[in-house]
Design an enzyme around this catalytic site. Structure first.
Site, PDB file in Angstrom:
ATOM      1  N   SER A 133       0.827  -1.204   0.000  1.00  0.00           N
ATOM      2  CA  SER A 133       0.000   0.000   0.000  1.00  0.00           C
ATOM      3  C   SER A 133       0.855   1.245   0.000  1.00  0.00           C
ATOM      4  O   SER A 133       1.937   1.278   0.601  1.00  0.00           O
ATOM      5  CB  SER A 133      -0.872  -0.016   1.258  1.00  0.00           C
ATOM      6  OG  SER A 133      -1.479   1.245   1.445  1.00  0.00           O
TER       7      SER A 133
ATOM      8  N   TYR B 139      -1.566  -0.299  10.752  1.00  0.00           N
ATOM      9  CA  TYR B 139      -1.882  -1.013   9.508  1.00  0.00           C
ATOM     10  C   TYR B 139      -0.735  -0.864   8.509  1.00  0.00           C
ATOM     11  O   TYR B 139      -0.226  -1.848   7.957  1.00  0.00           O
ATOM     12  CB  TYR B 139      -3.183  -0.475   8.897  1.00  0.00           C
ATOM     13  CG  TYR B 139      -3.333  -0.795   7.434  1.00  0.00           C
ATOM     14  CD1 TYR B 139      -3.569  -2.096   7.013  1.00  0.00           C
ATOM     15  CD2 TYR B 139      -3.197   0.207   6.460  1.00  0.00           C
ATOM     16  CE1 TYR B 139      -3.680  -2.391   5.670  1.00  0.00           C
ATOM     17  CE2 TYR B 139      -3.320  -0.084   5.122  1.00  0.00           C
ATOM     18  CZ  TYR B 139      -3.550  -1.383   4.722  1.00  0.00           C
ATOM     19  OH  TYR B 139      -3.644  -1.669   3.383  1.00  0.00           O
TER      20      TYR B 139
ATOM     21  N   LYS C 286       2.172  -3.525   6.743  1.00  0.00           N
ATOM     22  CA  LYS C 286       2.521  -3.666   5.327  1.00  0.00           C
ATOM     23  C   LYS C 286       4.034  -3.514   5.150  1.00  0.00           C
ATOM     24  O   LYS C 286       4.680  -4.278   4.417  1.00  0.00           O
ATOM     25  CB  LYS C 286       1.800  -2.608   4.484  1.00  0.00           C
ATOM     26  CG  LYS C 286       0.313  -2.843   4.316  1.00  0.00           C
ATOM     27  CD  LYS C 286       0.020  -4.063   3.447  1.00  0.00           C
ATOM     28  CE  LYS C 286      -1.462  -4.256   3.201  1.00  0.00           C
ATOM     29  NZ  LYS C 286      -1.784  -5.563   2.589  1.00  0.00           N
TER      30      LYS C 286
END
Ligand code: UDP
Length: 340
Positions: free
Chosen positions: A125, A149, A153
């Site tokens: 991302s 989050y 990643k």
């Protein structure tokens, strides 16, 4: 042509990836725990492509179950999309995010190695860039994600870099998505967020279809021309095609290689609301509220590397993204739920 394992293949992006991979002539095997995905999405991909797509309802962190799924197929490469993906949730429950996302990656790498599969495309991302020094953002920009989050990643990327550095059999592509929106033009598959949508486009579309009251614009005092945040929105069908391009390029990758997937063009929140209103045929009611913590003013991809190395570029414009997302929302006002 070969068999591609798609983890998270029953989700929004996953279903479009399965469709693109099947249309490219590969066999597709899906592994998904259906926590945020739908078996109906996989069925509909089968209907749209005429392909028979096997769904294993398996949690990727369940190593024994993942082994059994891989035992059942002669897999050539994997696309790993399964994972938790809400920024807000990750701030409230960081341990769950680290546990699920990191363990999924560890479990998958181990299972692939045991089955002699060393080709992997990973769903990363643009959030790994955090607040960038400038836009457009090249893949060489420092990664400094600002929420749990994004850090999961980033950590998964690190894991894949290390694994590929230690064993030259690995070929790994890291796809850093900017803001995927839209739906397949058939209106048969699309985004069906569980609970209240966090993202702009699904929230806006649920307002337009009458499921929610006004849309809130999170801040109009940013240092941008209209004061609202700018993002690089890309059509999910283009994004899905990027995965096929990455699969095709993997053999030329030595180790692990990141690619941005975006259009290279940014639109503000108000511009998106305007484009969506035109696609829908009436204004989408909205009001300006306070900033959302953690939002950065502008994120736009430098897409040069993906163009040069994958031969891929996004083809669908903002009007198409809005029209296709609206078609899906209108035809499936309640998403994949029975009776919808
Ligand atoms: N946004 C908004 N209202 C919403 C949801 C999002 O104004 O209900 C804004 C958000 O502040 C950001 C942009 O829309 O500037 C895109 O947000 P989204 O959550 O879709 O993606 P992000 O870029 O945060 O991953």
């Amino acid at each position: 042509m070969g068999t591609i394992l798609v983890t998270g293949g029953a989700g929004y992006i996953g279903s479009h990836v399965c469709l693109a991979v099947a249309e490219a002539g590969h066999d597709v095997v899906v592994v998904d725990n259906l926590v945020n995905g739908s078996a109906t999405a996989v069925e509909r991909v089968g209907e749209l492509t005429g392909a028979s797509i096997e769904l294993h309802v398996v949690d990727v962190t369940d190593r024994a179950a993942l082994d059994r799924a891989l035992d059942a197929h002669d897999v050539d490469a994997a696309i790993h999309l399964a994972g938790l993906k809400s920024v807000g949730e990750s701030m409230a429950e960081p341990l769950r995010y680290y546990d699920v996302n990191i363990n999924a990656a560890i479990s998958l790498i181990g299972a692939l190695e045991r089955h002699g599969v060393f080709r992997l495309v990973f769903s990363s991302s643009a959030t790994v860039y955090g607040e960038p020094d400038g836009v457009p953002i090249p893949e060489t920009a420092r990664r400094r994600s600002i929420n749990p989050y994004g850090r999961t990643k980033q950590l998964q990327e690190d894991l894949f870099f290390d694994v590929a550095a230690a064993d030259p059999r690995w070929h790994i592509g890291l796809l850093r998505y900017f803001n995927p929106v839209g739906a397949h033009p058939s209106g048969r598959i699309g985004e069906d967020p569980a609970g209240t949508p966090n993202n702009l486009m699904p929230y806006l579309m649920q307002v337009a279809v009458g499921r929610r009251d006004d849309l809130t614009v999170f801040g109009d005092d940013y240092p941008t021309p209209d004061g609202t945040c700018i993002r690089d929105y890309l059509h999910v069908v283009d994004l899905a095609d990027g995965h096929v391009a990455a699969l095709d390029a993997l053999d030329d990758v030595a180790g692990c290689r990141p690619w941005n997937l975006g259009t290279g063009e940014g639109y503000s929140v108000l511009e998106v609301i305007g484009a969506a209103s035109r696609a829908i045929g009436r204004p989408v009611p909205h009001e300006v509220g306070p900033r959302r913590p953690g939002d950065v003013p502008e994120l736009v991809a430098d897409v040069t590397r993906a163009q040069n190395e994958l031969g891929w570029r996004a083809e669908r414009d903002l009007a198409a993204m809005c029209a296709d997302h609206w078609r899906w929302q209108q035809q499936n006002p309640d998403g994949y739920r029975v009776g919808a």
